[in-house]
Design a protein around this motif. Sequence first.
Motif, mmCIF file in Angstrom:
data_model
loop_
_atom_site.group_PDB
_atom_site.id
_atom_site.type_symbol
_atom_site.label_atom_id
_atom_site.label_comp_id
_atom_site.label_asym_id
_atom_site.label_seq_id
_atom_site.Cartn_x
_atom_site.Cartn_y
_atom_site.Cartn_z
ATOM 1 N N LYS A 170 0.822 -1.208 0.000
ATOM 2 C CA LYS A 170 0.000 0.000 0.000
ATOM 3 C C LYS A 170 0.860 1.264 0.000
ATOM 4 O O LYS A 170 0.469 2.299 -0.567
ATOM 5 C CB LYS A 170 -0.942 -0.001 1.194
ATOM 6 C CG LYS A 170 -0.254 -0.053 2.553
ATOM 7 C CD LYS A 170 -1.267 -0.075 3.687
ATOM 8 C CE LYS A 170 -0.575 -0.114 5.043
ATOM 9 N NZ LYS A 170 -1.567 -0.123 6.164
ATOM 10 N N LEU A 171 2.022 1.187 0.615
ATOM 11 C CA LEU A 171 2.930 2.329 0.597
ATOM 12 C C LEU A 171 3.470 2.559 -0.815
ATOM 13 O O LEU A 171 3.540 3.708 -1.287
ATOM 14 C CB LEU A 171 4.073 2.113 1.580
ATOM 15 C CG LEU A 171 5.215 3.134 1.529
ATOM 16 C CD1 LEU A 171 4.705 4.532 1.902
ATOM 17 C CD2 LEU A 171 6.347 2.722 2.449
ATOM 18 N N LEU A 172 3.855 1.488 -1.495
ATOM 19 C CA LEU A 172 4.369 1.628 -2.861
ATOM 20 C C LEU A 172 3.293 2.176 -3.802
ATOM 21 O O LEU A 172 3.586 2.992 -4.691
ATOM 22 C CB LEU A 172 4.874 0.274 -3.362
ATOM 23 C CG LEU A 172 6.117 -0.282 -2.643
ATOM 24 C CD1 LEU A 172 6.421 -1.694 -3.127
ATOM 25 C CD2 LEU A 172 7.318 0.633 -2.873
ATOM 26 N N ALA A 173 2.057 1.735 -3.582
ATOM 27 C CA ALA A 173 0.972 2.230 -4.439
ATOM 28 C C ALA A 173 0.737 3.722 -4.228
ATOM 29 O O ALA A 173 0.575 4.489 -5.196
ATOM 30 C CB ALA A 173 -0.304 1.438 -4.161
ATOM 31 N N SER A 174 0.715 4.175 -2.979
ATOM 32 C CA SER A 174 0.510 5.600 -2.710
ATOM 33 C C SER A 174 1.680 6.427 -3.193
ATOM 34 O O SER A 174 1.513 7.551 -3.708
ATOM 35 C CB SER A 174 0.273 5.827 -1.214
ATOM 36 O OG SER A 174 1.415 5.436 -0.463
ATOM 37 N N ASP A 193 7.811 6.014 -16.300
ATOM 38 C CA ASP A 193 6.782 5.023 -15.978
ATOM 39 C C ASP A 193 7.061 4.472 -14.573
ATOM 40 O O ASP A 193 8.106 3.852 -14.333
ATOM 41 C CB ASP A 193 6.807 3.897 -16.998
ATOM 42 C CG ASP A 193 5.731 2.856 -16.721
ATOM 43 O OD1 ASP A 193 4.831 3.113 -15.893
ATOM 44 O OD2 ASP A 193 5.794 1.773 -17.331
ATOM 45 N N PHE A 194 6.140 4.696 -13.655
ATOM 46 C CA PHE A 194 6.330 4.249 -12.270
ATOM 47 C C PHE A 194 5.572 2.959 -11.958
ATOM 48 O O PHE A 194 5.395 2.593 -10.798
ATOM 49 C CB PHE A 194 5.866 5.346 -11.302
ATOM 50 C CG PHE A 194 6.743 6.558 -11.296
ATOM 51 C CD1 PHE A 194 7.915 6.571 -10.573
ATOM 52 C CD2 PHE A 194 6.399 7.678 -12.040
ATOM 53 C CE1 PHE A 194 8.728 7.684 -10.572
ATOM 54 C CE2 PHE A 194 7.207 8.793 -12.040
ATOM 55 C CZ PHE A 194 8.386 8.806 -11.302
ATOM 56 N N SER A 195 5.150 2.249 -12.982
ATOM 57 C CA SER A 195 4.397 1.017 -12.725
ATOM 58 C C SER A 195 5.247 -0.066 -12.062
ATOM 59 O O SER A 195 4.719 -0.940 -11.374
ATOM 60 C CB SER A 195 3.815 0.485 -14.038
ATOM 61 O OG SER A 195 4.853 0.223 -14.974
ATOM 62 N N GLY A 196 6.539 -0.021 -12.255
ATOM 63 C CA GLY A 196 7.425 -1.018 -11.637
ATOM 64 C C GLY A 196 8.111 -0.506 -10.380
ATOM 65 O O GLY A 196 9.179 -1.021 -9.984
ATOM 66 N N LEU A 197 7.509 0.483 -9.699
ATOM 67 C CA LEU A 197 8.134 1.075 -8.509
ATOM 68 C C LEU A 197 8.302 0.030 -7.415
ATOM 69 O O LEU A 197 7.391 -0.732 -7.103
ATOM 70 C CB LEU A 197 7.289 2.237 -8.004
ATOM 71 C CG LEU A 197 7.876 3.028 -6.817
ATOM 72 C CD1 LEU A 197 9.118 3.784 -7.277
ATOM 73 C CD2 LEU A 197 6.835 3.998 -6.243
#
Length: 329
Positions: A170-174, A193-197
């Motif tokens: 949830k932290l990575l998503a926020s 592109d931050f989809s692979g954060l």
Amino acid sequence: MTMKQIFTAHACRVAALSLFATAGSVAMHAQQNIITAELHQPVLFPLVSSASTSLPALNLTEDGIAYSSSTGSNELASAENYNLGAATDSAQPPPRRRYGHPNYSDRMHNSDGSNKISFMAGGGFTTPVGDSTNFLKLGYKLQGGVGYNVNKKFGVVFQFDFDHFALPGKLLASQQAVYNAQNFVYSDGTTVDFSGLDGGAHIWSITLNPTYNFYQGDSMGAYAVVGGGFYHKVTNFTLPQTGEYCDPYYGCYEYQANQTFDLYTSNSAGVNGGVGITYKFSRFANERFYAEARVVHTFNTAKAASTTNFFPGNSATSTYIPVTVGLRF
């Protein structure tokens, strides 16, 4: 002379000869017993004066047994008057020595033989508790240190700890939403592109920890520890990047790996405390396996989000429980 008279005369002669032979045999047997008895009779040597020869003088008692008088009258009197029941404690042999752990008195050992200087190394896992679960996730830890034992009960350990944490989903998503809102672009003008954060966090610390051993058996032991010191916290966010690698034999090829995109650090003081147990295979061994659990709390100062601080959570206080197993020696 008639036949009857002749038979009677011969019978008398035979009887007389038999009687004579029996008497002779008895006499010879008695003489033989007398000779044997004389041969077995103990021979008493004549007494010889000690002045005329080196042989010791003999004293004859009423039972006819000879004793040497070379011992002396004083010794014989002491022997006759010796009373086993009158022995005092001072005459008793010393108590049997009990063999145990050697008693040391030098500067490098305590009185029980344990080393004054000790070392420790271990590892385990660490888990955040409380509000820290919003920013940290279960991870691993490494530990090492050197200590000084004032005595077998009390010591002080100077140690280094490295606690690594994963980041909650949830932290990575926020955080991904935060970065997308900034419209970051690469140098060639393409949008990031931050989809692979992804990312991680770690806290390394240098602390001083007084330790009290409240139980010590031949194999098992238990201790309590408290301490405090300096804590350095780091959180980094990564993105998958494509790179190129050239090998002289196989040529150049592309690969993908995570690279740090954003990083935050925070320094603070912190405290810890907990309990542990020890085990050693021999009562005389200095090496001990240990297992401990502590509670750690850092006093980070919270910071507000800004154009340069997209993750203020790194400055939040942290509370976590590390569980460590290792070796003390």
